[in-house]
Scaffold this motif. Structure first.
Motif, PDB file in Angstrom:
ATOM      1  N   UNK A   1     -51.031  35.823 -52.684  1.00  0.00           N
ATOM      2  CA  UNK A   1     -51.340  37.168 -52.245  1.00  0.00           C
ATOM      3  C   UNK A   1     -50.592  37.478 -50.982  1.00  0.00           C
ATOM      4  N   UNK A   2     -49.884  36.507 -50.476  1.00  0.00           N
ATOM      5  CA  UNK A   2     -49.140  36.704 -49.243  1.00  0.00           C
ATOM      6  C   UNK A   2     -48.210  37.865 -49.425  1.00  0.00           C
ATOM      7  N   UNK A   3     -47.980  38.512 -48.295  1.00  0.00           N
ATOM      8  CA  UNK A   3     -47.145  39.696 -48.327  1.00  0.00           C
ATOM      9  C   UNK A   3     -45.785  39.407 -48.947  1.00  0.00           C
ATOM     10  N   UNK A   4     -45.208  38.265 -48.640  1.00  0.00           N
ATOM     11  CA  UNK A   4     -43.862  38.044 -49.160  1.00  0.00           C
ATOM     12  C   UNK A   4     -43.850  38.003 -50.684  1.00  0.00           C
ATOM     13  N   UNK A   5     -44.889  37.458 -51.305  1.00  0.00           N
ATOM     14  CA  UNK A   5     -44.927  37.432 -52.770  1.00  0.00           C
ATOM     15  C   UNK A   5     -45.090  38.830 -53.338  1.00  0.00           C
ATOM     16  N   UNK A   6     -45.928  39.620 -52.671  1.00  0.00           N
ATOM     17  CA  UNK A   6     -46.142  41.001 -53.118  1.00  0.00           C
ATOM     18  C   UNK A   6     -44.807  41.743 -53.073  1.00  0.00           C
ATOM     19  N   UNK A   7     -44.076  41.547 -51.984  1.00  0.00           N
ATOM     20  CA  UNK A   7     -42.778  42.211 -51.823  1.00  0.00           C
ATOM     21  C   UNK A   7     -41.795  41.726 -52.893  1.00  0.00           C
ATOM     22  N   UNK A   8     -41.737  40.406 -53.107  1.00  0.00           N
ATOM     23  CA  UNK A   8     -40.781  39.864 -54.081  1.00  0.00           C
ATOM     24  C   UNK A   8     -41.034  40.411 -55.481  1.00  0.00           C
ATOM     25  N   UNK A   9     -42.295  40.470 -55.876  1.00  0.00           N
ATOM     26  CA  UNK A   9     -42.614  40.892 -57.239  1.00  0.00           C
ATOM     27  C   UNK A   9     -42.448  42.398 -57.419  1.00  0.00           C
ATOM     28  N   UNK A  10     -43.028  43.178 -56.492  1.00  0.00           N
ATOM     29  CA  UNK A  10     -42.899  44.634 -56.634  1.00  0.00           C
ATOM     30  C   UNK A  10     -41.449  45.042 -56.373  1.00  0.00           C
ATOM     31  N   UNK A  11     -40.802  44.351 -55.435  1.00  0.00           N
ATOM     32  CA  UNK A  11     -39.392  44.636 -55.139  1.00  0.00           C
ATOM     33  C   UNK A  11     -38.509  44.409 -56.359  1.00  0.00           C
ATOM     34  N   UNK A  12     -38.771  43.333 -57.095  1.00  0.00           N
ATOM     35  CA  UNK A  12     -37.997  43.065 -58.317  1.00  0.00           C
ATOM     36  C   UNK A  12     -38.188  44.201 -59.320  1.00  0.00           C
ATOM     37  N   UNK A  13     -39.437  44.633 -59.493  1.00  0.00           N
ATOM     38  CA  UNK A  13     -39.724  45.724 -60.444  1.00  0.00           C
ATOM     39  C   UNK A  13     -38.982  46.996 -60.026  1.00  0.00           C
ATOM     40  N   UNK A  14     -38.968  47.285 -58.723  1.00  0.00           N
ATOM     41  CA  UNK A  14     -38.304  48.491 -58.207  1.00  0.00           C
ATOM     42  C   UNK A  14     -36.788  48.423 -58.459  1.00  0.00           C
ATOM     43  N   UNK A  15     -36.183  47.270 -58.150  1.00  0.00           N
ATOM     44  CA  UNK A  15     -34.717  47.162 -58.274  1.00  0.00           C
ATOM     45  C   UNK A  15     -34.253  47.156 -59.733  1.00  0.00           C
ATOM     46  N   UNK A  16     -35.038  46.548 -60.617  1.00  0.00           N
ATOM     47  CA  UNK A  16     -34.654  46.536 -62.042  1.00  0.00           C
ATOM     48  C   UNK A  16     -34.701  47.971 -62.570  1.00  0.00           C
ATOM     49  N   UNK A  17     -35.715  48.703 -62.137  1.00  0.00           N
ATOM     50  CA  UNK A  17     -35.847  50.105 -62.528  1.00  0.00           C
ATOM     51  C   UNK A  17     -34.664  50.909 -61.954  1.00  0.00           C
ATOM     52  N   UNK A  18     -34.344  50.642 -60.688  1.00  0.00           N
ATOM     53  CA  UNK A  18     -33.239  51.354 -60.025  1.00  0.00           C
ATOM     54  C   UNK A  18     -31.910  51.112 -60.743  1.00  0.00           C
ATOM     55  N   UNK A  19     -31.704  49.874 -61.224  1.00  0.00           N
ATOM     56  CA  UNK A  19     -30.434  49.548 -61.889  1.00  0.00           C
ATOM     57  C   UNK A  19     -30.400  50.024 -63.351  1.00  0.00           C
ATOM     58  N   UNK A  20     -31.504  50.609 -63.802  1.00  0.00           N
ATOM     59  CA  UNK A  20     -31.597  51.131 -65.179  1.00  0.00           C
ATOM     60  C   UNK A  20     -31.252  50.062 -66.229  1.00  0.00           C
ATOM     61  N   UNK A  21     -31.905  48.935 -66.100  1.00  0.00           N
ATOM     62  CA  UNK A  21     -31.695  47.821 -67.038  1.00  0.00           C
ATOM     63  C   UNK A  21     -32.565  48.040 -68.272  1.00  0.00           C
TER      64      UNK A  21
END
Length: 295
Positions: free
Chosen positions: A179-199
């Motif tokens: 639940x640490x912030x870094x894990x939250x960032x890594x997981x949600x960040x991955x979802x955001x960037x994959x969406x941004x790259x239109x994969x």
């Protein structure tokens, strides 16, 4: 149709994935803006830089927690992805400190530079954000439906594995470090960037997990850690002689949830390549994950 291939020849962790996505052309500045929708930006700062790992220029992504114990910028980043406890000590003795510090430690300290007054509303549960706290955080944020669904699926994968190992139902899983912030960032960040790259299609190589032993909250355990192995059920894993935890629970969950096929590099016209660096440096091979994007 855009295909993304995870080439995990040196394992995978959450921060390595984000580093590789940025390296392949995703916009980190937009990532910073999007993540503000979680309203926890007083708890962390994001940093990324180019580093050279065994001759390969790659992007190192870090979540720096804003509190006095955070000096080491998460040396565990390679794993901070993962979330919980287990992984850091394996190599740098000191590491475990952050495993908790990064989540509870920082709790209320953000005030040091930017206490926006409200800070402490959430601080009391930073260190033990429950699965339900994280779901609420994601659902209440103004992300696109696609980003929310991806992030929730990845967290659920980790939550179910943790619940199974510790013998508690998903609703009662508390993520200490995951639940640490870094894990939250890594997981949600991955979802955001994959969406941004239109994969539209995601595939992956088999996953090397490493070998040896690591210290986790409950004692000395074999690599891969129980949660990582549980998350990788149904996924082809690969033997590796490297005596280190190559794949963290967060990295494992990201790839297990996103990849629809585990195979060698698919036929495609390559349009971009990204390398995301882990923290550890190995003698014989670069500790990076490679992402190949093509049509």
């Amino acid at each position: 149709m855009k295909t993304l291939y995870f080439d995990c020849f040196s394992g995978v962790s959450g921060d390595m994935v984000i580093g590789a996505l940025i390296d392949a052309g995703a916009d980190p500045v937009k990532l910073v803006e999007e993540l503000k929708k979680l309203h926890i930006e007083d708890e962390y700062e994001l940093k990324w830089k180019k580093v050279v790992k065994n001759g390969i220029t790659s992007t190192k992504f870090d979540v720096v927690l804003l509190n006095q114990h955070q000096h080491n910028h998460h040396e565990h980043d390679h794993d901070h992805g993962h979330g919980h406890t287990h992984e850091h000590d394996h190599d740098h003795g000191h590491t475990h400190t952050h495993e908790h510090s990064h989540d509870h430690g920082h709790t209320h300290t953000h005030d040091n530079d930017h206490d926006h007054g409200h800070t402490h509303t959430h601080d009391h549960h930073h260190d033990h954000r429950s699965y339900q706290d994280i779901v609420r955080l994601i659902e209440e944020a103004d992300f696109s439906q696609q980003v929310k669904e991806t992030a929730l699926k990845i967290f659920k994968k980790i939550g179910e594995a943790e619940g199974l190992i510790h013998g508690v139902p998903l609703e009662q899983v508390h993520f200490h470090e995951v639940g640490a912030v870094d894990s939250i960032i890594d997981i949600i960040g991955t979802a955001i960037l994959i969406d941004q790259l239109k994969i539209s299609v995601i595939k992956s190589s088999p996953i090397p997990v490493g070998t040896g032993k690591i210290r986790i909250d409950h004692g000395i355990y074999p690599v891969p850690a129980p949660a990582t192995l549980e998350i990788l059920k149904g996924v082809p894993i690969e033997h590796s002689e490297v005596r280190f935890e190559l794949t963290t629970p967060t990295g494992a969950a990201i790839v297990a949830v996103l990849a629809e096929e585990f195979c060698s590099i698919p036929s495609m016209k390559v349009i971009s390549i990204g390398y995301g660096a882990g923290t550890k440096t190995f003698k014989d091979h670069p500790n990076v994950v490679r992402i190949i994007i093509g049509e």
